[in-house]
Design an enzyme around this catalytic site. Structure first.
Site, mmCIF file in Angstrom:
data_model
loop_
_atom_site.group_PDB
_atom_site.id
_atom_site.type_symbol
_atom_site.label_atom_id
_atom_site.label_comp_id
_atom_site.label_asym_id
_atom_site.label_seq_id
_atom_site.Cartn_x
_atom_site.Cartn_y
_atom_site.Cartn_z
ATOM 1 N N GLY A 142 0.849 -1.186 0.000
ATOM 2 C CA GLY A 142 0.000 0.000 0.000
ATOM 3 C C GLY A 142 0.882 1.231 0.000
ATOM 4 O O GLY A 142 2.091 1.140 0.216
ATOM 5 N N ARG A 143 0.288 2.367 -0.275
ATOM 6 C CA ARG A 143 1.094 3.568 -0.352
ATOM 7 C C ARG A 143 0.297 4.720 0.243
ATOM 8 O O ARG A 143 -0.916 4.804 0.053
ATOM 9 C CB ARG A 143 1.404 3.860 -1.819
ATOM 10 N N GLY A 144 0.974 5.561 0.975
ATOM 11 C CA GLY A 144 0.262 6.692 1.571
ATOM 12 C C GLY A 144 1.187 7.867 1.708
ATOM 13 O O GLY A 144 2.345 7.815 1.288
ATOM 14 N N ASP A 201 -8.177 8.610 14.144
ATOM 15 C CA ASP A 201 -8.614 8.302 12.788
ATOM 16 C C ASP A 201 -9.173 6.886 12.693
ATOM 17 O O ASP A 201 -8.704 6.066 11.920
ATOM 18 C CB ASP A 201 -7.460 8.502 11.804
#
Ligand code: NAG
Ligand code: NAG
Ligand code: NAG
Ligand code: NAG
Ligand code: NAG
Ligand code: NAG
Length: 803
Positions: free
Chosen positions: A518-520, A633
């Site tokens: 994943g990428r953030g 969050d």
């Protein structure tokens, strides 16, 4: 004439002059010359270290109990560091401490009897001096130290005070009591730093965790030097390789390491503005795992503060004194018909007559019935069924991580116990402040003050990071999990495997960062396999300017200490040059949103499990864990699903890793994720744990409905309202009138009617409270867990084992 007013004289001589000829001299002084004394009656008869941090003199409680002590000058409540005569207090009249002409420092009571003295008789001691370190030393004329209080600690260790094979910290007996209590911190005969309960009935070692042993706890018994010390930065290092850092690591902070009377060893920092102590490290994250706290047969439970409780069929032996524990309300004989009462998630440590693996619960209960000495058996569901037959019940505790139950042997005639749920309605430990054990109020007062501090801190540090969280949310994790379930889920999940990785090691593990999960905004997450074959997710933090390596280490190691089966575990980190990486356990399934909002969906059982598990994880973060973490969050993307759909919350604690600075103008930029954010974000109110409760409420409504409530806007003529607002407006009145017709309408159609109405009711009720605009109306995560547990498994609750 004052010392400061005579600059022409060397001040030493001036002070000495006054000390010799004027006993009522009130200037502060840091030493006592040979031949002089301090009197218990005169409050100004004290020594103060040059930097004013420490004071030494008589500390009194009432008329007849005074101790020659050293305490912190500036803490709000007097905090004693050292006592000469902790077990033999002297009279408040006529007692004195003298530095005799023969060189010995002697404490005498009103009748001139010697209560305490140093081993410096017939030496040329010239004075007693209180150093800035808090050490009271006897020096000879050349300045050589002949005796020092640092060699004889009581319950507290100070920075740079060496802890050795001949020293020991012994807790106080209780709140407001100074005599030696039952909890000991020392190097054991195998060179390992140990915490032990040494009480009148039993003695038992509880740290390092006896389930893991010395090496399992990352200690060694090879180094026989037996020395430990912590420095001014707050780094503790011991010859058995045990080490930790204060969560506020850095210079200029006053600290102490204290063996507290509740059996926990804690490092504290003094807040120089409020004068209150803040816990920055503690040995026992699960307070109830301290041995001996509740006495025989009693169980330590979290409500959420640790309290003692009696199991079903037992009653308090001596109200107000949990040392005495609980006694059975029945006669324990073998010549009657016997049965068992099950108490879930509870275990008693030690006193095993026999341990057998791989047997069924029925066989285990048979073993206990056949053995007259057996009073209960413990049965662990993890692995292949482990059976422990108990001859006595001590060190009882309830832990959400314990995958089993205790089964208490009771006469069938005593009656049946519908369900053995322990709660705060049971007698409370330390409800009388003067009771000995678990009189935790003082400690918890300190902590609750700390909570506010942490909240503020989080508020400020949340800036920016929130955005990172949004961007990095929902990293996708596929494939098989590398850790055996029995280790991962079970009782044994609690171990300190957190460590520092080398960059080269992680590079190799991820095959040069090949497989992206994943990428953030904070960077990408890669899949990796460590040398020990553990599969991990490696998060590579990018684009954030970090503080030094030391601070990074201190902060991630705090996150690394947080473990709970419903929180994604951080295994370690890497901080080399500009590289900052975090190593997480690898999750088999994807995040909740992928399951909930896609075509194939979760069954009701799984949904309930996710709702409950997520609540447990958040409750742990908010109430039980060391740092009182607010997630900020909570949303389906941050709830990862493990084997059998056990949820694990990810991305908690990351706010700690950002720069702490941040100007007020940036506060307006704080954002969780739209749709899950509590109203107070927009109102610029201080952020508390209740923001997570709100987000959780939205998530569990989505779990029931199977759609995103957060996104939808219903256009109804002119008026616009979110799906959430509409839902609450419609359903809330119906719930209040106990109407149930709405259930069918709101539950996800994909479930085809296969769900528990009672559980749906409960979840929706809870959710509606959670999304209250007024945060004070929202429940705590602890009470959410309790509410959901009530309907977790109706059949299980109503059918106790083997009646
Ligand atoms: C007094 O006892 C301490 C600790 O046992 C020892 O280090 C010190 O040498 C002794 N001093 C004298 C003068 O015997
Ligand atoms: C034993 O521990 C001490 C103190 O931490 C350390 O200085 C020493 O090098 C250690 N000895 C060995 C053989 O590791
Ligand atoms: C309190 O301590 C901090 C460092 O922890 C320091 O920067 C500050 O100046 C201190 N304040 C006072 C009043 O001493
Ligand atoms: C237990 O035994 C004692 C004496 O043997 C008897 O007096 C008492 O009534 C018994 N209690 C119960 C609850 O059976
Ligand atoms: C434990 O006790 C049971 C019954 O008393 C016995 O059958 C079993 O062999 C014992 N196991 C061990 C390891 O001693
Ligand atoms: C608390 O303990 C004190 C002294 O042991 C006793 O005098 C007092 O009555 C107790 N209070 C309660 C409420 O039990």
């Amino acid at each position: 004439m004052k010392t400061s007013a005579s600059p022409r004289f060397p001040s030493f001589f001036t002070v000495a002059f006054f000390l010799l000829f004027s006993s009522s001299f009130s200037e502060t002084r840091n030493f006592l010359p040979r031949g002089s004394s301090l009197s218990v009656e005169d409050d100004s008869d004290i020594l103060t270290s040059l930097d004013q941090t420490f004071t030494c003199g008589f500390y009194g409680m009432g008329d007849n109990a005074c101790w020659f002590s050293i305490w912190f000058t500036n803490s709000k409540e007097r905090t004693v560091v050292w006592m000469a005569n902790r077990d033999r207090p002297v009279n408040g009249q006529g007692s004195r401490i003298s530095l005799r002409p023969d060189g010995a420092m002697v404490l005498t009571d009103v009748d001139d009897s010697t209560i305490w003295e140093t081993n410096t008789t017939s030496t040329d001691v010239s004075r007693a001096e209180l150093l800035d370190t808090g050490n009271l030393v006897l020096k000879d004329t050349r300045g050589k130290i002949l005796w020092q209080s640092f060699d004889f600690p009581t319950d507290t260790l100070l920075p740079n005070q060496f802890f050795t094979k001949s020293t020991k910290l012994i807790s106080r007996l209780g709140r407001g009591m100074y005599s030696s209590g039952y909890f000991n911190f020392f190097f054991d005969n195998n060179n390992v730093l140990t915490l032990m309960y040494d009480g009148p009935d039993i003695s038992s070692i509880y740290w390092p965790d006896p389930d893991f042993g010395v090496f399992g706890s990352h200690r060694t018994n090879y180094n026989s030097s037996r020395v430990a010390v912590f420095d001014e930065m707050g780094n503790f290092l011991s010859s058995d390789e045990f080490q930790f850092s204060a969560s506020d690591m850095g210079f200029g902070i006053i600290r102490r390491l204290t063996m507290d009377y509740d059996g926990n060893l804690r490092l504290y920092s003094l807040n120089n503005e409020t004068g209150l102590w803040v816990t920055t490290w503690e040995a026992m994250l699960e307070q109830c795992k301290v041995h001996g706290i509740c006495g025989r047969n009693a169980i330590c439970v979290y409500t959420p503060k640790p309290k003692c409780s009696c199991p079903p069929g037992y009653e308090v032996t001596e109200p107000g004194n949990w040392h005495k524990g609980c006694k059975p309300k029945f006669n324990q004989t073998c010549s009657q018909e016997l049965t068992f009462v099950q108490v879930g998630q509870v275990d008693f440590y030690g006193f095993d007559l026999n341990y057998t693996q791989s047997i069924s619960r029925d066989t285990c209960s048979k073993f206990c019935l056949e053995d007259c000495r057996c009073v209960a058996f413990s049965y662990r569901l993890s692995g292949d069924g482990r059976c422990y037959i108990k001859s006595a019940l001590f060190n009882g505790y309830k832990s959400p991580n314990f995958p089993g139950s205790i089964y208490l042997k009771v006469p069938a005639s005593v009656g049946r116990y519908e369900s053995a749920i322990l709660s705060g309605t049971n007698p409370i430990c330390g409800s009388n402040d003067s009771t000995i054990m678990m009189g935790l109020p003082s400690m918890y007062d300190t902590i609750s003050k700390k909570v506010k501090w942490v909240y503020l801190y989080w508020f400020v540090s949340a800036i920016g990071v929130i955005e990172i969280l949004i961007a990095s949310a929902g990293w996708l994790l596929f494939g098989r999990h590398g850790v055996p379930d029995s280790v991962e889920e079970g009782y044994c999940a609690i171990t300190s495997q957190f460590r520092k990785f080398r960059y080269a090691e992680l590079k190799k593990a991820t095959m040069n960062f090949k497989e992206v999960l994943g990428r953030g905004g904070s960077g990408a997450v890669y899949k990796g396999v460590l040398a020990d074959e553990r599969v991990v997710a490696v998060k590579r933090l990018e684009g954030i300017s970090y503080q030094g390596e030391d601070v990074f280490w201190a902060e991630v190691s705090t996150i690394g200490q947080i473990y709970h089966m419903n929180l994604v575990r951080m295994w370690g980190f890497c901080a080399e040059a500009s590289h900052r990486l975090l190593v997480y356990e690898y999750m088999e399934h994807q995040s909740l949103d992928k399951h909930l909002f896609s075509r194939s969906s979760l069954g009701w059982k799984e949904r309930f499990k996710v709702a409950l598990g997520t609540a447990k994880g958040l409750a742990y973060l908010h109430h039980e864990c060391l740092e009182w973490v607010i997630h900020c969050d909570v949303k389906p993307e941050n709830i990862l699903l493990h084997t059998e759909f056990e949820p694990k919350i990810s991305d908690f604690g990351l706010a700690k890793l950002s720069n702490r600075g941040g100007s007020n103008s940036e506060l307006s930029r704080i954002r969780g994720t739209k749709g899950y954010m509590a109203p107070e974000w927009a109102l610029n109110l201080p952020i508390t744990a209740k923001v997570d409760v709100y987000s959780y409420g939205v998530v569990i409504l989505e779990i029931v409905k199977g759609i995103r409530l957060s996104n939808l806007i219903i256009e109804d003529g002119e008026a616009q309202e979110s799906e959430l607002t509409r839902f609450v407006r419609v359903v809330k009145p119906k719930i209040n009138c106990k109407e149930e017709s709405w259930i069918e309408e709101i539950v996800d159609q994909r479930l085809n009617g296969e769900y528990s109405r009672r559980q749906v009711m409960k979840i929706v009720e809870v959710a509606i409270c959670c999304v209250e605009e007024d945060r004070d109306q929202r429940p705590t995560m602890d009470s959410v867990v309790e509410a959901l547990l009530e309907c977790e498994d109706e059949s299980k609750i109503h059918s106790p084992y083997a009646q």
